[in-house]
Write an enzyme that holds these catalytic residues in place. Sequence first.
Site, PDB file in Angstrom:
ATOM      1  CG  ASP A 194      47.079  41.746  46.200  1.00  0.00           C
ATOM      2  OD1 ASP A 194      47.650  43.073  46.374  1.00  0.00           O
ATOM      3  OD2 ASP A 194      47.454  41.056  46.497  1.00  0.00           O
TER       4      ASP A 194
ATOM      5  CG  ASP B 284      49.460  47.137  49.090  1.00  0.00           C
ATOM      6  OD1 ASP B 284      49.236  46.574  48.052  1.00  0.00           O
ATOM      7  OD2 ASP B 284      49.497  46.331  49.967  1.00  0.00           O
TER       8      ASP B 284
END
Length: 491
Positions: free
Chosen positions: A171, A370
């Site tokens: 992440d 992301d």
Amino acid sequence: MASARFLSLLSTVTLSLLLTTTDASSRSLPTSHETTVLDVVSSLQQTQHILSIDPTRSSLTTTTSAPESVPVFLNSSSPLSLELHSRDTLVASQHKDYKSLVLSRLERDSSRVAAIIAKVNLAVEGADSETRYQPEELTTPVISGASQGSGEYFSRLGVGTPAKEMYMVLDTGSDINWIQCKPCSSCYQQSDPIFDPSSSSTYKSLTCSAPQCASLRASACRSDKCLYQVRYGDGSFTVGEYATDTVTFGSSGKVDNVALGCGRDNEGLFTGAAGLLGLGGGALSMTSQIKAKSFSYCLVDRDSGKSSSLDFNSVQVGAGDATAPILRNSKIDTFYYVGFSGFSVGGQQVSIPSSAFAVDASGTGGVILDCGTAVTRLQTQAYNSLRDAFVKLTANLKRGTSSISLFDTCYDFSSLSTVKVPTVAFHFTGGKTLNLPAKNYLIPIDDAGTFCFAFAPTSSSLSIIGNVQQQGTRITYDLANHLIGLSANKC
């Protein structure tokens, strides 16, 4: 079945029909760099393959110790490497068909985007970054968003001495590293045995006065032990003891005294994974703690069943790569903002004002990369301009369902083996361009030949480049030189 009818139909498609289709595209887009070919057959074969993958294999449940010969690198600049896997190759599918799998992914994705936008808005509004709680406040249950976890790619990491290997969610939009720990008051199901800190000779609880504890956004103190909490946008959370332990990166090396959460109460997150590997820009992320000069990853197609790698300090930005400056938002250090100037479709620049991609003085707006967000989100005006440009150059293609979930532009490719489509390209500050392969912006929604334009609008001024558009590209974060490199086909 729709897939059987589709394969039967493909067998009857003649070469002359295919040439007629691609010639029509050629007339509207005459030069080769303005078009690219989407392999419809290959994409649809993968939709069937991903549902048949059996994630129950020995590597998911094996607990191993790192070999004694592995050197210890304390805050090392030496190369470290991990394998990278798609979520759907490691978690048993509960879906009967590919369309239900896609809709589930998009539902997770919407939760992810809402969480990112909320996090940025909270930072911009000036919330205190060092919130202190009483211990009982950290253990108060919240409504779980079970099945809404946003983790899409997993890496296998060793924790403790001897090292216990486990899958963790990758992440770039989070800083806190954490794993589920025994004794566990509430833990979701994971593929590997839950970590027992008493089995590790290098596990150390952090005191309340430790600098790592002071850096937590949400912390508390109990018997001079630091407690942490991370809440996610869907209502899911992890709560437990903040500690340090040795982390092992496969056979490439290990690092001592990495701060990570030892979660005793974890709900609604990342079924299959043991926890989360935070690669954000904050002080507590893995990249910051090991003082990595760079890191890179390549996200394989989530339907392929293959793996790639996550590398620290090994891959450099190449001279021929598309590059973009890493920009910092003074209001929040977690996210990697990039200098982004716009798009072209079919070799033609899309008219979008530069202000649509800029971070303003208040910290709002901008573009982030992301790996946990799937579909690229664009400020509404920018999305409409991009979509309209693409639709204009695909007037010869058969339109499908008017809208599906996030997508308002879909096509029916059920009678085609391949199709020529206009190239979509990203343009970055400094003049570099990345041409996307067709499969990175036209994705299958079912196994019958429906493909959708894989971008979506957002009412937020923040734009997010998601993992569908990143697939098959080596993304290198050169932290020392504040530069991002994007290298196609270097996985």
